[in-house]
Design a protein around this motif. Sequence first.
Motif, PDB file in Angstrom:
ATOM      1  N   UNK A  15      33.335  73.214  14.450  1.00  0.00           N
ATOM      2  CA  UNK A  15      34.657  73.172  15.070  1.00  0.00           C
ATOM      3  C   UNK A  15      34.642  72.338  16.343  1.00  0.00           C
ATOM      4  N   UNK A  16      35.821  71.951  16.784  1.00  0.00           N
ATOM      5  CA  UNK A  16      35.949  71.174  18.020  1.00  0.00           C
ATOM      6  C   UNK A  16      35.470  71.977  19.224  1.00  0.00           C
ATOM      7  N   UNK A  17      35.785  73.258  19.260  1.00  0.00           N
ATOM      8  CA  UNK A  17      35.329  74.089  20.376  1.00  0.00           C
ATOM      9  C   UNK A  17      33.805  74.141  20.447  1.00  0.00           C
ATOM     10  N   UNK A  18      33.157  74.232  19.308  1.00  0.00           N
ATOM     11  CA  UNK A  18      31.696  74.239  19.281  1.00  0.00           C
ATOM     12  C   UNK A  18      31.147  72.896  19.752  1.00  0.00           C
ATOM     13  N   UNK A  19      31.824  71.817  19.395  1.00  0.00           N
ATOM     14  CA  UNK A  19      31.411  70.486  19.844  1.00  0.00           C
ATOM     15  C   UNK A  19      31.495  70.394  21.366  1.00  0.00           C
ATOM     16  N   UNK A  20      32.562  70.935  21.944  1.00  0.00           N
ATOM     17  CA  UNK A  20      32.762  70.867  23.390  1.00  0.00           C
ATOM     18  C   UNK A  20      31.879  71.849  24.159  1.00  0.00           C
TER      19      UNK A  20
END
Length: 107
Positions: free
Chosen positions: A37-42
């Motif tokens: 997910x994008x949150x995990x990427x960030x």
Amino acid sequence: MQPTISIPKHWDYPRFVFGQRTQQGVILGLEYYPADTQLAYEYGHGWRYSLMPHKKSNEAFHYQESQLKTLSTQELLAQITAELEQHQLQIMILQQQLLMITGGNNG
């Protein structure tokens, strides 16, 4: 009936629980960021925790699971004992105030 929280089988189980005291503060909330997910990427995948550093704080801070440190038994005992003593002092003060209001001298 006890409330139940279900965690999907493909997620890691959280290391900390609601209300647990850590060196950073008391855990107020948990979020899981799946790896894709994008949150995990960030922020990195896995569990993130919301903590309040102390009871009078007006802010919550967010940490990844790896950033949190547990309290030793001695630290936990010291924190709980200090909090208990503070509450006992407040009870004594309130009892004295109640006696003053009700005329505790029976006169």
